[in-house]
Design a protein around this motif. Structure first.
Motif, PDB file in Angstrom:
ATOM      1  N   THR A 134       0.834  -1.210   0.000  1.00  0.00           N
ATOM      2  CA  THR A 134       0.000   0.000   0.000  1.00  0.00           C
ATOM      3  C   THR A 134       0.865   1.255   0.000  1.00  0.00           C
ATOM      4  OG1 THR A 134      -0.150   0.015   2.427  1.00  0.00           O
ATOM      5  CG2 THR A 134      -1.856  -1.197   1.203  1.00  0.00           C
ATOM      6  N   ALA A 135       2.134   1.119   0.394  1.00  0.00           N
ATOM      7  CA  ALA A 135       3.034   2.266   0.370  1.00  0.00           C
ATOM      8  C   ALA A 135       3.292   2.740  -1.049  1.00  0.00           C
ATOM      9  CB  ALA A 135       4.362   1.919   1.046  1.00  0.00           C
ATOM     10  N   PHE A 136       3.010   1.865  -2.034  1.00  0.00           N
ATOM     11  CA  PHE A 136       3.272   2.212  -3.427  1.00  0.00           C
ATOM     12  C   PHE A 136       2.037   2.778  -4.131  1.00  0.00           C
ATOM     13  CE2 PHE A 136       6.521  -0.655  -2.135  1.00  0.00           C
ATOM     14  CZ  PHE A 136       7.656  -0.263  -2.818  1.00  0.00           C
ATOM     15  N   LEU A 143      11.692   9.063  -5.496  1.00  0.00           N
ATOM     16  CA  LEU A 143      10.479   8.275  -5.313  1.00  0.00           C
ATOM     17  C   LEU A 143       9.813   8.734  -4.023  1.00  0.00           C
ATOM     18  CD1 LEU A 143      12.612   6.503  -6.949  1.00  0.00           C
ATOM     19  CD2 LEU A 143      11.231   4.546  -6.248  1.00  0.00           C
ATOM     20  N   THR A 144       8.563   9.185  -4.124  1.00  0.00           N
ATOM     21  CA  THR A 144       7.819   9.647  -2.961  1.00  0.00           C
ATOM     22  C   THR A 144       6.673   8.676  -2.688  1.00  0.00           C
ATOM     23  OG1 THR A 144       8.336  11.943  -3.487  1.00  0.00           O
ATOM     24  CG2 THR A 144       6.543  11.546  -1.930  1.00  0.00           C
ATOM     25  N   PHE A 145       6.673   8.096  -1.483  1.00  0.00           N
ATOM     26  CA  PHE A 145       5.672   7.106  -1.102  1.00  0.00           C
ATOM     27  C   PHE A 145       4.582   7.770  -0.263  1.00  0.00           C
ATOM     28  CE2 PHE A 145       9.811   5.200  -1.609  1.00  0.00           C
ATOM     29  CZ  PHE A 145       9.565   4.103  -2.425  1.00  0.00           C
ATOM     30  N   ASN A 146       3.458   7.092  -0.110  1.00  0.00           N
ATOM     31  CA  ASN A 146       2.347   7.669   0.656  1.00  0.00           C
ATOM     32  C   ASN A 146       2.447   7.374   2.148  1.00  0.00           C
ATOM     33  OD1 ASN A 146       1.528   5.023   0.999  1.00  0.00           O
ATOM     34  ND2 ASN A 146      -0.190   5.151  -0.427  1.00  0.00           N
ATOM     35  N   GLN A 147       3.504   6.684   2.546  1.00  0.00           N
ATOM     36  CA  GLN A 147       3.723   6.405   3.956  1.00  0.00           C
ATOM     37  C   GLN A 147       5.210   6.156   4.182  1.00  0.00           C
ATOM     38  OE1 GLN A 147       2.655   1.957   4.869  1.00  0.00           O
ATOM     39  NE2 GLN A 147       1.085   2.766   3.490  1.00  0.00           N
ATOM     40  N   ALA A 148       5.615   6.117   5.421  1.00  0.00           N
ATOM     41  CA  ALA A 148       7.026   5.928   5.744  1.00  0.00           C
ATOM     42  C   ALA A 148       7.512   4.569   5.268  1.00  0.00           C
ATOM     43  CB  ALA A 148       7.229   6.062   7.253  1.00  0.00           C
ATOM     44  N   THR A 196      10.578   9.350   1.288  1.00  0.00           N
ATOM     45  CA  THR A 196      11.188   9.507  -0.031  1.00  0.00           C
ATOM     46  C   THR A 196      12.511   8.764  -0.132  1.00  0.00           C
ATOM     47  OG1 THR A 196      12.394  11.513   0.578  1.00  0.00           O
ATOM     48  CG2 THR A 196      10.158  11.793  -0.300  1.00  0.00           C
ATOM     49  N   LEU A 197      12.819   8.380  -1.380  1.00  0.00           N
ATOM     50  CA  LEU A 197      14.116   7.812  -1.726  1.00  0.00           C
ATOM     51  C   LEU A 197      14.621   8.560  -2.955  1.00  0.00           C
ATOM     52  CD1 LEU A 197      13.515   3.943  -1.450  1.00  0.00           C
ATOM     53  CD2 LEU A 197      14.903   5.347   0.068  1.00  0.00           C
TER      54      LEU A 197
END
Length: 437
Positions: A368-370, A386-391, A418-419
């Motif tokens: 779900t993070a993706f 890359l910015t995810f919707n959660q840690a 983010t990465l």
């Protein structure tokens, strides 16, 4: 097992997200392009131009689609294939004679209930055909034409092959049929071949004539064109598959066997001698699928590794040279290959990165993070974030080149969501971003 998420990176590091278990379509040999510029680089392929010379031939990804379910190639012609996607749509593509353009798959119609497709050899009329999940068989002139049904039968099981004059198909009752169309590709007649109703599979030569057949009882049969009859090959009852050209057959115990012309070592027996009796190839018992066309053979083992042998004149064995290989030789080290289909001087293959066998790894990433993943800038040159919707934490990030090699990349995390991947020192090309934990 370790859960891995993969992102597909296109030329100049322009990204598209994809989750594990999605299937990529790969190509080798002349199917990635048949035209070279003065420097020996491809100018007609799916990257246009492909940034590798023909002397470093390796498998490459076709396009950026990751939803392929199945595909089949024409029995004779290169880059003439039909594919079905996971959404049930049907796609065809052919070799493009214009060296400035790519031969990209083209969708036919908008229907989503296709099971199998077939494409004609050469310039045959009415050369596009499809089998639906409801057992009906259809002919298509082009991607915009309305499909025409072959009579009203709904018990078709598979399309075997199509040449310039007729289509060979089987029914669910184990019978074989020849279907003919007129010069406009409109179905004309449907005629049963023989009277037997216990056929498991049928193979057709590159000229469209019947070659071999397997029956439900595991016996192998060869078609005699002079008598128009099938004649049993030996007495063994444990055959499970045979290649289109009839050169390689597989048994229930996972062994493969070769017979016939062997001028380029396509039988994998370590020599180029013609073989007159079915002879086991090596001693391995873990073969899963094999495909052979003309003088080149490809195969996949149960551990999802890819192997090839035989003619390599067009660099179609994808090992970086054009030297023929006389015995089965592994291509790369990946355990991610699902299916391979040989064409003329090339091959298409399905590949996934959701494989959980040898070579896989363990962990659990919350998928779900993706959801709603953001990649920017897109395309990226010096870096991409890359910015995810959660840690997300404790992950490993790898860049994988089209030849399967891991490319070193510096990864920084500005915050837990983010990465950032530094790409300034990476050559433009096609990569996969693998995120594992």
């Amino acid at each position: 097992m370790k859960r891995m998420i993969h992102l597909l990176a296109i030329y100049c590091l322009c990204f598209q997200s994809a989750v594990a278990q999605d299937n990529f379509l790969w190509a080798t040999g002349s199917s990635v392009g048949s035209y070279y510029n003065a420097a020996g680089y491809y100018t007609n392929n799916y990257m246009n131009p492909w940034p590798y010379s023909r002397t470093t031939m390796i498998p490459i990804v076709v396009g950026n689609e990751v939803t392929w379910k199945h595909f089949e190639s024409s029995t004779a012609s290169q880059i003439r294939s039909a594919g079905i996607k996971t959404d049930g749509t049907i796609w065809f593509w052919t070799k493009n004679s214009d060296p400035t353009k790519s031969a990209e798959p083209i969708q036919f119609g908008t229907e989503t209930n296709w099971k199998q497709g077939a494409i004609a050899n050469s310039s045959a009329f009415g050369g596009f055909h499809g089998l639906k999940n409801d057992g009906t068989l259809w002919s298509m002139q082009n991607e915009t034409a309305t499909p025409i049904q072959w009579e009203t039968d709904n018990d078709w099981d598979s399309i075997v092959a199509w040449n310039s004059e007729f289509l060979i198909a089987t029914k669910t009752d184990g019978t074989i049929w020849q279907l003919e169309a007129n010069t406009q590709g409109v179905p004309v007649s449907v005629t049963q071949i023989g009277t037997d109703n216990d056929w498991k599979t049928i193979k057709v030569n590159s000229n469209g004539s019947l070659s071999f057949g397997l029956k439900n009882n595991g016996t192998l049969w060869k078609y005699n064109n002079s008598t128009s009859q099938f004649v049993q090959e030996g007495t063994d009852t444990d055959w499970i598959s045979i290649t289109d050209n009839g050169s390689i057959a597989m048994k229930q115990n996972g062994t493969i066997w070769g017979k016939g012309i062997n001028n380029d070592g396509q039988l994998g027996l370590g020599n180029t001698n013609t073989i007159y009796e079915w002879t086991q190839i090596g001693t391995d018992t873990d073969w899963k699928q094999v495909s052979s066309r003309q003088s080149t053979t490809y195969a996949i083992k149960t551990d999802s590794t890819l192997w090839a042998w035989g003619d390599n004149s067009a660099y179609q064995l994808a090992n970086g040279n054009n030297i023929d290989m006389l015995v089965p030789t592994q291509i790369g080290e990946d355990h991610s290959w699902l299916y391979v289909s040989a064409t003329t001087l090339s091959a298409f293959a399905l590949r996934t990165y959701g494989y959980n066998g040898p070579g896989g790894s363990t962990a659990a990433i919350n998928e779900t993070a993706f959801d709603g993943l953001i990649l920017a800038p897109n395309p990226g040159t010096n870096e991409v974030t890359l910015t995810f919707n959660q840690a997300i934490s404790g992950v490993q990030v790898d860049l994988i080149a089209v030849d399967g090699k891991i490319v070193p990349a510096a990864v920084n995390s500005s915050n837990s969501n983010t990465l950032t991947i530094e790409t300034s020192n990476i050559l433009p090309g096609m990569y996969l971003i693998r995120i594992s934990q």
